[in-house]
Design a protein around this motif. Sequence first.
Motif, PDB file in Angstrom:
ATOM      1  N   VAL A 199       0.599  -1.217  -0.040  1.00 35.13           N
ATOM      2  CA  VAL A 199      -0.022  -0.214   0.051  1.00 35.13           C
ATOM      3  C   VAL A 199       0.975   1.255   0.108  1.00 35.13           C
ATOM      4  CG1 VAL A 199      -1.664   1.449   1.209  1.00 35.13           C
ATOM      5  CG2 VAL A 199      -1.950  -1.193   0.983  1.00 35.13           C
TER       6      VAL A 199
ATOM      7  N   VAL B 127       0.806   3.806  -3.304  1.00 38.04           N
ATOM      8  CA  VAL B 127       0.471   4.971  -3.106  1.00 38.04           C
ATOM      9  C   VAL B 127       1.524   6.208  -3.236  1.00 38.04           C
ATOM     10  CG1 VAL B 127      -0.655   6.689  -1.531  1.00 38.04           C
ATOM     11  CG2 VAL B 127      -1.353   4.299  -1.621  1.00 38.04           C
TER      12      VAL B 127
ATOM     13  N   ALA C 150       1.755   8.548  -6.433  1.00 37.07           N
ATOM     14  CA  ALA C 150       1.701  10.089  -6.241  1.00 37.07           C
ATOM     15  C   ALA C 150       2.962  10.807  -6.888  1.00 37.07           C
ATOM     16  CB  ALA C 150       1.654  10.213  -4.705  1.00 37.07           C
TER      17      ALA C 150
ATOM     18  N   THR D  47       1.135  -3.284  -6.999  1.00 40.54           N
ATOM     19  CA  THR D  47      -0.277  -3.463  -7.227  1.00 40.54           C
ATOM     20  C   THR D  47      -0.613  -4.901  -7.726  1.00 40.54           C
ATOM     21  OG1 THR D  47       0.311  -3.096  -9.841  1.00 40.54           O
ATOM     22  CG2 THR D  47      -0.430  -1.186  -8.512  1.00 40.54           C
TER      23      THR D  47
END
Length: 740
Positions: free
Chosen positions: A395, A399, A403, A713
């Motif tokens: 995670v 992320v 970003a 992912t």
Amino acid sequence: MLSNALLRLGASAARHPWRVIAAWLIAATLAVLAAVAFGGRTADSMTAPGLDSRRAAELIERAGTGQEGMTAQVVVTPLADGATFFDDDGARTALTRLRAEVERLPHVLGTSDPAGALDAGGDTAVRGGLVSADGRIAVVRVQYPDQSRLSAEDLDALVDLGARLREGLPLRVEMGGSLFYAFSDPDGGVSELIGLLAAAAILFLAFGSLVAAALPIGMAVFGLTVGVATMTVLAGVTDVPAFAPVLGSMVGLGVGIDYALFVLARHREYLARGLGPHEAAGRAVATAGRPVVFAGGTVVVSILGMAVANVPFMTVGGLAVSIVVLIMVLASVTLLPAFLGAAGPRLGRAGRIARALRAGRLGRFGRGRDTDTEAGAVPAAGWRRWIGHVSRHPVPYAVGAAALLLTAALPVLGLRVGLPDDGSLPPSRTERRAYDLVAEGFGPGTNGPLVIAADPAGDPGVLDRLVGAVGADPGIASVAPTRTDRATGIATLVVFPTTSPQDRATADTIARLRTDVLPAAIGHGPARAHVGGAAASLSDVGRRTSQRLPVFVAAVLAMSFLLLMLVFRSILVPLKAVLLNLLSIGAAYGIMVAVFQWGWGGALIGLEATVPIVSFIPMFLFAILFGLSMDYEVFLLSRVREEYLRTGDNGTAIVEGVSRTARTITSAALIMVAVFLSFAVAEDPSTKMFGLGLATAILIDATVVRMVLVPATMTLLGRTNWWLPKWLDRMLPRPRVADR
């Protein structure tokens, strides 16, 4: 099947290496001879059917005023300190002689007469735009016929005359104009050499053998020779844009060495298992050659898909680059296995220097059992630890990486397309010096005049209304006297904007003339008027490519989704690949905007001034990068899929599959980045954009995407990575493209 055909082809080439090498030598010789005998030089034609600027050009051609052809300008200033053409009789005499010499050049239709304007009076000279208000700068405008009747020899004749005049006249002589833009030789040479040297160094470190490092370079040089020579022959048949040889060299070197690296790595793996050189080469081509053919074909299809833009020079440029890519694919499955067969078993082991470098024991050659396989186990273990770490914390890594890429892509919102003018060239170029002199003496807009072509259609007052309305526009500095063809009644107005050709305000002025000024002046009668000239043509091409880009991107992404779904029998894997490709390419676009439009770090690559993004580059970059990213995608995911089918465990499959391919992918990416970055230091801003854009995207794709986002992912998706509805699985064909 493809694999069986490649197996036979590779093994045959390895068994008969000198026949294959001789055939390639003959092909290269014939291609070069054909290029010398029948080839042409690149020539840019930045126009397209259906554009307003094209309609203006058609009216000017009907009028026969001569303004439809190519132009050049010779910009001069006295050498003596403080001298002007108003008070220096020697400088004025030299100006008259210069104009006479230029007028005698082949194919010159006519020239302006700044000396005559001086004799008519200072105010007339200034109004004519031929001598600056202070008398320091004079311009001889040279009119040529249309591009189809000219060649690079006309530019050479003008440049040679300038060199002679500089030696014999008391004038500083600089030159520019569309003739230079159309027929100047593109960048190359030094950039290609730098890229080859950097690639050779990376290959040596990757394989630890001078022979292994030399083979991909040799194959790429062979392929590039045949490809560029073929492109030159194509230029003798049609107009090949000037960027095509540069882009072809850049992409050809990158993909050629990249493809060779994949085949060579698999060949050495088979040698390490004890296979003979001929069988190892055949199997390497049968396995690694499948993704090579797939990726190369994808690049070609993507580039040729740019025909959707309906811009002829882009279509021809794409065709020329595709030829180079196809030749590199052919060389990878024929010439490279011939090299591998000729090299024999020596490719299976690293040299002593490389073994010492890898083990960190330079100077203690021959100690221990530091084989190539053992040395390669160290980085493999390091990649395994890294991928395992990412998989345990998916995670934050997913992320954080997303970003980062989204932040890098934000500048895309301010992307402005156009074409850098001569003001973005380095001061060492005469075009840049001429541009600066004209801007200094007459204003920046003089470097990019607009040509308004009007057909009064029997309305006697329309021309006066047009001149008044155009001259009153705040974006127009001056309007030259109208020229009317008596036979057709078509008139041409040369107008000078207040801003430079690449300035956003100039594009706004062009749009305002078309939508507001000209329609209001013409009214509802049968008269018509169109805005043309180089600046208008480039603005129109940029707008058309921007409009067609979303359609092109959607088509390419849909094709990538379908192909990956066929290969990996999954819905989510190709969907993830499409989204990640968009992220990486978007980040590359954003970095290009920050460097070229905002000037961030531009000095590091020798950028002289901020410039808009060249209108056709985003589409070209997307087509090329799509194919290259598919190469890495297939190479990596095929190993992950193989491990998943073997173990049934998604986590193990991700760690083992990614770590086993990481070294090859990063080495290939480093080679491509080195090759592309070598072109980012070229003089031409367009070449810089291609080089920096490709290098940035490949670097992001091979690091942030492949080594962080993909494992993160895929870990989050778990077993659903490989979900495919049974009814769809039964309907889909089963191609074997992945390297299993």
